[in-house]
Design a protein around this motif. Structure first.
Motif, mmCIF file in Angstrom:
data_model
loop_
_atom_site.group_PDB
_atom_site.id
_atom_site.type_symbol
_atom_site.label_atom_id
_atom_site.label_comp_id
_atom_site.label_asym_id
_atom_site.label_seq_id
_atom_site.Cartn_x
_atom_site.Cartn_y
_atom_site.Cartn_z
ATOM 1 N N GLU A 67 -22.651 -45.474 11.013
ATOM 2 C CA GLU A 67 -21.894 -46.714 11.234
ATOM 3 C C GLU A 67 -21.498 -47.373 9.911
ATOM 4 O OE1 GLU A 67 -23.524 -48.984 14.833
ATOM 5 O OE2 GLU A 67 -25.165 -47.658 14.280
ATOM 6 N N GLY A 68 -21.779 -46.686 8.834
ATOM 7 C CA GLY A 68 -21.391 -47.174 7.523
ATOM 8 C C GLY A 68 -21.667 -46.093 6.492
ATOM 9 N N GLY A 69 -21.053 -46.236 5.348
ATOM 10 C CA GLY A 69 -21.281 -45.266 4.288
ATOM 11 C C GLY A 69 -20.601 -45.706 3.008
ATOM 12 N N CYS A 70 -21.039 -45.126 1.897
ATOM 13 C CA CYS A 70 -20.404 -45.431 0.620
ATOM 14 C C CYS A 70 -20.677 -44.306 -0.363
ATOM 15 C CB CYS A 70 -20.897 -46.765 0.046
ATOM 16 S SG CYS A 70 -22.608 -46.759 -0.524
ATOM 17 N N CYS A 71 -19.819 -44.225 -1.360
ATOM 18 C CA CYS A 71 -20.039 -43.349 -2.495
ATOM 19 C C CYS A 71 -19.781 -44.167 -3.750
ATOM 20 C CB CYS A 71 -19.115 -42.132 -2.445
ATOM 21 S SG CYS A 71 -19.249 -41.080 -3.905
ATOM 22 N N ILE A 72 -20.762 -44.238 -4.617
ATOM 23 C CA ILE A 72 -20.644 -44.952 -5.879
ATOM 24 C C ILE A 72 -20.586 -43.904 -6.978
ATOM 25 C CG2 ILE A 72 -21.697 -46.658 -7.412
ATOM 26 C CD1 ILE A 72 -23.243 -47.707 -4.943
ATOM 27 N N ASP A 73 -19.375 -43.676 -7.478
ATOM 28 C CA ASP A 73 -19.159 -42.641 -8.489
ATOM 29 C C ASP A 73 -19.169 -43.309 -9.864
ATOM 30 O OD1 ASP A 73 -18.308 -40.664 -10.188
ATOM 31 O OD2 ASP A 73 -16.639 -40.001 -8.922
ATOM 32 N N LEU A 74 -20.319 -43.237 -10.528
ATOM 33 C CA LEU A 74 -20.464 -43.848 -11.837
ATOM 34 C C LEU A 74 -19.679 -43.106 -12.910
ATOM 35 C CD1 LEU A 74 -24.294 -44.541 -11.632
ATOM 36 C CD2 LEU A 74 -22.490 -46.262 -11.552
ATOM 37 N N ASP A 75 -19.460 -41.814 -12.696
ATOM 38 C CA ASP A 75 -18.730 -41.022 -13.686
ATOM 39 C C ASP A 75 -17.251 -41.411 -13.726
ATOM 40 O OD1 ASP A 75 -21.113 -39.763 -14.119
ATOM 41 O OD2 ASP A 75 -20.601 -37.927 -13.030
ATOM 42 N N SER A 76 -16.651 -41.592 -12.555
ATOM 43 C CA SER A 76 -15.219 -41.920 -12.475
ATOM 44 C C SER A 76 -14.969 -43.388 -12.180
ATOM 45 C CB SER A 76 -14.541 -41.056 -11.392
ATOM 46 O OG SER A 76 -14.657 -39.684 -11.685
ATOM 47 N N HIS A 78 -15.434 -45.073 -9.383
ATOM 48 C CA HIS A 78 -14.689 -45.104 -8.117
ATOM 49 C C HIS A 78 -15.665 -45.380 -6.979
ATOM 50 C CE1 HIS A 78 -11.452 -44.260 -5.319
ATOM 51 N NE2 HIS A 78 -12.216 -43.395 -4.676
ATOM 52 N N LEU A 79 -15.291 -46.301 -6.088
ATOM 53 C CA LEU A 79 -16.112 -46.654 -4.926
ATOM 54 C C LEU A 79 -15.361 -46.313 -3.659
ATOM 55 C CD1 LEU A 79 -18.518 -48.209 -3.515
ATOM 56 C CD2 LEU A 79 -17.059 -50.256 -3.682
ATOM 57 N N ILE A 80 -16.024 -45.596 -2.748
ATOM 58 C CA ILE A 80 -15.520 -45.383 -1.387
ATOM 59 C C ILE A 80 -16.533 -46.020 -0.436
ATOM 60 C CG2 ILE A 80 -14.703 -43.717 0.315
ATOM 61 C CD1 ILE A 80 -14.526 -41.645 -1.848
ATOM 62 N N LEU A 81 -16.056 -46.742 0.555
ATOM 63 C CA LEU A 81 -16.987 -47.368 1.489
ATOM 64 C C LEU A 81 -16.330 -47.632 2.826
ATOM 65 C CD1 LEU A 81 -17.452 -51.194 0.907
ATOM 66 C CD2 LEU A 81 -15.563 -49.907 -0.089
ATOM 67 N N TYR A 82 -17.166 -47.871 3.825
ATOM 68 C CA TYR A 82 -16.748 -48.427 5.105
ATOM 69 C C TYR A 82 -17.989 -48.973 5.790
ATOM 70 C CZ TYR A 82 -18.706 -44.655 7.997
ATOM 71 O OH TYR A 82 -19.557 -43.782 8.627
ATOM 72 N N GLY A 83 -17.778 -49.838 6.767
ATOM 73 C CA GLY A 83 -18.890 -50.377 7.541
ATOM 74 C C GLY A 83 -18.935 -51.882 7.503
ATOM 75 N N GLY A 84 -19.076 -52.485 8.669
ATOM 76 C CA GLY A 84 -19.124 -53.937 8.810
ATOM 77 C C GLY A 84 -18.737 -54.308 10.223
ATOM 78 N N GLU A 85 -19.498 -55.192 10.847
ATOM 79 C CA GLU A 85 -19.283 -55.487 12.257
ATOM 80 C C GLU A 85 -17.919 -56.117 12.525
ATOM 81 O OE1 GLU A 85 -22.755 -57.866 13.083
ATOM 82 O OE2 GLU A 85 -23.657 -56.201 14.170
ATOM 83 N N ASP A 86 -17.452 -56.978 11.636
ATOM 84 C CA ASP A 86 -16.201 -57.694 11.861
ATOM 85 C C ASP A 86 -15.042 -57.081 11.101
ATOM 86 O OD1 ASP A 86 -17.054 -60.130 13.471
ATOM 87 O OD2 ASP A 86 -18.453 -60.214 11.806
ATOM 88 N N ILE A 87 -15.306 -56.603 9.932
ATOM 89 C CA ILE A 87 -14.229 -56.165 9.043
ATOM 90 C C ILE A 87 -13.422 -55.015 9.632
ATOM 91 C CG2 ILE A 87 -15.655 -54.544 7.727
ATOM 92 C CD1 ILE A 87 -14.190 -55.523 5.206
ATOM 93 N N THR A 104 -15.219 -58.205 -8.048
ATOM 94 C CA THR A 104 -16.646 -57.902 -8.183
ATOM 95 C C THR A 104 -16.867 -56.470 -8.672
ATOM 96 O OG1 THR A 104 -16.767 -57.318 -5.826
ATOM 97 C CG2 THR A 104 -17.322 -59.588 -6.437
ATOM 98 N N TRP A 105 -15.869 -55.591 -8.468
ATOM 99 C CA TRP A 105 -15.918 -54.226 -8.974
ATOM 100 C C TRP A 105 -14.832 -54.050 -10.042
ATOM 101 C CZ3 TRP A 105 -19.274 -50.208 -7.301
ATOM 102 C CH2 TRP A 105 -20.164 -50.588 -6.288
ATOM 103 N N ARG A 106 -14.749 -54.989 -10.933
ATOM 104 C CA ARG A 106 -13.702 -54.977 -11.950
ATOM 105 C C ARG A 106 -13.791 -53.700 -12.792
ATOM 106 N NH1 ARG A 106 -10.531 -59.110 -13.679
ATOM 107 N NH2 ARG A 106 -11.854 -60.672 -12.663
ATOM 108 N N GLY A 107 -12.628 -53.072 -12.987
ATOM 109 C CA GLY A 107 -12.585 -51.835 -13.749
ATOM 110 C C GLY A 107 -12.816 -50.596 -12.902
ATOM 111 N N TRP A 108 -13.090 -50.782 -11.599
ATOM 112 C CA TRP A 108 -13.290 -49.678 -10.674
ATOM 113 C C TRP A 108 -12.069 -49.555 -9.764
ATOM 114 C CZ3 TRP A 108 -18.195 -47.117 -9.173
ATOM 115 C CH2 TRP A 108 -19.218 -47.345 -10.096
ATOM 116 N N THR A 109 -11.866 -48.357 -9.217
ATOM 117 C CA THR A 109 -10.934 -48.179 -8.110
ATOM 118 C C THR A 109 -11.746 -48.179 -6.823
ATOM 119 O OG1 THR A 109 -11.064 -45.775 -8.392
ATOM 120 C CG2 THR A 109 -9.213 -46.925 -9.426
ATOM 121 N N VAL A 110 -11.180 -48.776 -5.789
ATOM 122 C CA VAL A 110 -11.895 -48.948 -4.526
ATOM 123 C C VAL A 110 -11.084 -48.337 -3.395
ATOM 124 C CG1 VAL A 110 -12.898 -50.586 -2.906
ATOM 125 C CG2 VAL A 110 -12.984 -51.064 -5.364
ATOM 126 N N GLU A 111 -11.757 -47.613 -2.527
ATOM 127 C CA GLU A 111 -11.100 -46.912 -1.420
ATOM 128 C C GLU A 111 -11.879 -47.184 -0.132
ATOM 129 O OE1 GLU A 111 -10.254 -42.203 -0.231
ATOM 130 O OE2 GLU A 111 -11.039 -42.747 -2.207
#
Length: 328
Positions: A67-76, A78-87, A104-111
């Motif tokens: 029901e949710g997941g994320c990947c925090i790629d410190l090398d690149s 890059h953040l991938i995420l999903y999950g949240g009751e309302d969102i 809040t994730w300045r300098g990162w790409t978010v997906e």
């Protein structure tokens, strides 16, 4: 607190997989505060198994159970995420949330992965049978079509129903439409030969949407051109298989791109515009809830409130004029 999530942290080429039982519906709140707090949260999960840094050997859920997941790629960075009751039910909320995440994730790409854990696993390097297991695509057609049409689909024909979508039809140059209770509008295609019973509920447009909640999708049937247009928030990563009844019709699946949908079909709905400030406040109320499980690794409520107001001030400094939503 029974929801489940997977997370991956990529660092120095290693891909560590984590598992949590109970955090998925708050993934958007937990990830909001940036990489430092997100890493503290995720690395505290572990999941009770030996992690060798190979995602192929990780303890993975699948698209049906996660029901949710994320990947925090410190090398690149890059953040991938999903999950949240309302969102996940309000695309305007999500769009505003992702804009704030740039601060809040300045300098990162978010997906945003749109409910697909396999997208995260694929990014982490999972392949073959393991990826197919994670990437299970489960779609269920209404089991009782008569009940679906007569007792469910139009049972609450109220534009304020939180899980609503729209059904619209263009036939002989005339457009008719109605609000429905279907959160996955493509499911209405499964009524096949009973489609006429759906059309009996339609009324001359325009529909007017004037509450705070946005729609979850729309299905448009153009009988003059034999075209099907659809957009949806839920399960938009799953390809639509048209029932045989619609053979010869052309499908235009706009996925989550509601702007593409509304710019491609005749206008049948009018939205009362809302300031994005409404959604910024909704996000604040959500991520600053006075609940311990909303605080990543013990980030106190007072600190979250302070940090959020800093983000809001920075965002408004860069965007002095609030957006008016939806942007159509």
């Amino acid at each position: 607190m029974g929801s489940r999530a997977n997370a991956v942290v990529i660092e120095s080429g290693k891909r560590h997989v984590y598992y949590s039982h109970g955090a998925a519906q708050f993934m958007d709140a937990l990830m909001f505060w940036g990489p430092k707090h997100a890493l503290l949260e995720v690395r505290d999960w572990r999941g009770g198994y030996e992690d060798d840094g190979d995602p192929q050997n990780g303890w993975w859920l699948d698209n049906a159970w996660a029901e949710g997941g994320c990947c925090i790629d410190l090398d690149s960075r890059h953040l991938i995420l999903y999950g949240g009751e309302d969102i996940e039910c309000d695309i305007l909320w999500l769009e505003t949330y992702l804009r704030l995440l740039e601060y809040t994730w300045r300098g990162w790409t978010v997906e945003w992965s749109w409910g697909e854990l396999a997208q995260i696993a694929r990014y982490a390097g999972v392949t073959g049978d393991k990826l197919e297991e994670i990437d299970c695509k489960f779609k269920e057609c209404p089991s009782d079509l008569d009940w679906y049409i007569d007792k469910f689909l139009f049972d609450i024909p109220d534009k304020r129903y939180s899980g609503s979508s729209t059904l619209s039809v263009l036939s002989k140059g005339e457009i008719l439409a109605a609000f429905t209770c279907e959160s996955e509008p493509e499911a209405m295609l499964t009524v096949e030969g009973r489609i006429g019973r759906l059309l009996d509920h339609l009324r001359p447009s325009p529909l007017v949407r004037d509450d705070d909640e946005f729609l979850m999708g729309s299905l448009h049937l153009d009988f003059d051109k034999r075209e099907i247009w659809v957009w949806r928030t839920w399960d938009n990563h799953i390809d639509i298989d048209l029932p045989a009844y619609w053979s010869g019709w052309k499908l235009f699946d706009c996925k989550y791109h509601y702007r593409k949908f509304y710019s491609s079909v005749p206008r049948f709905i009018e939205f009362v515009p809302r300031s994005e400030d409404l959604y910024i406040q909704k996000i604040r109320d959500w991520v600053c809830k006075d609940k311990d499980y909303f605080a990543p690794h013990g980030l106190a409520l007072e600190e979250r409130e302070r940090l959020f107001e800093e983000v809001r001030a920075q965002y408004r400094s860069d965007n002095p004029t609030p957006r008016i939503l939806p942007e159509l």
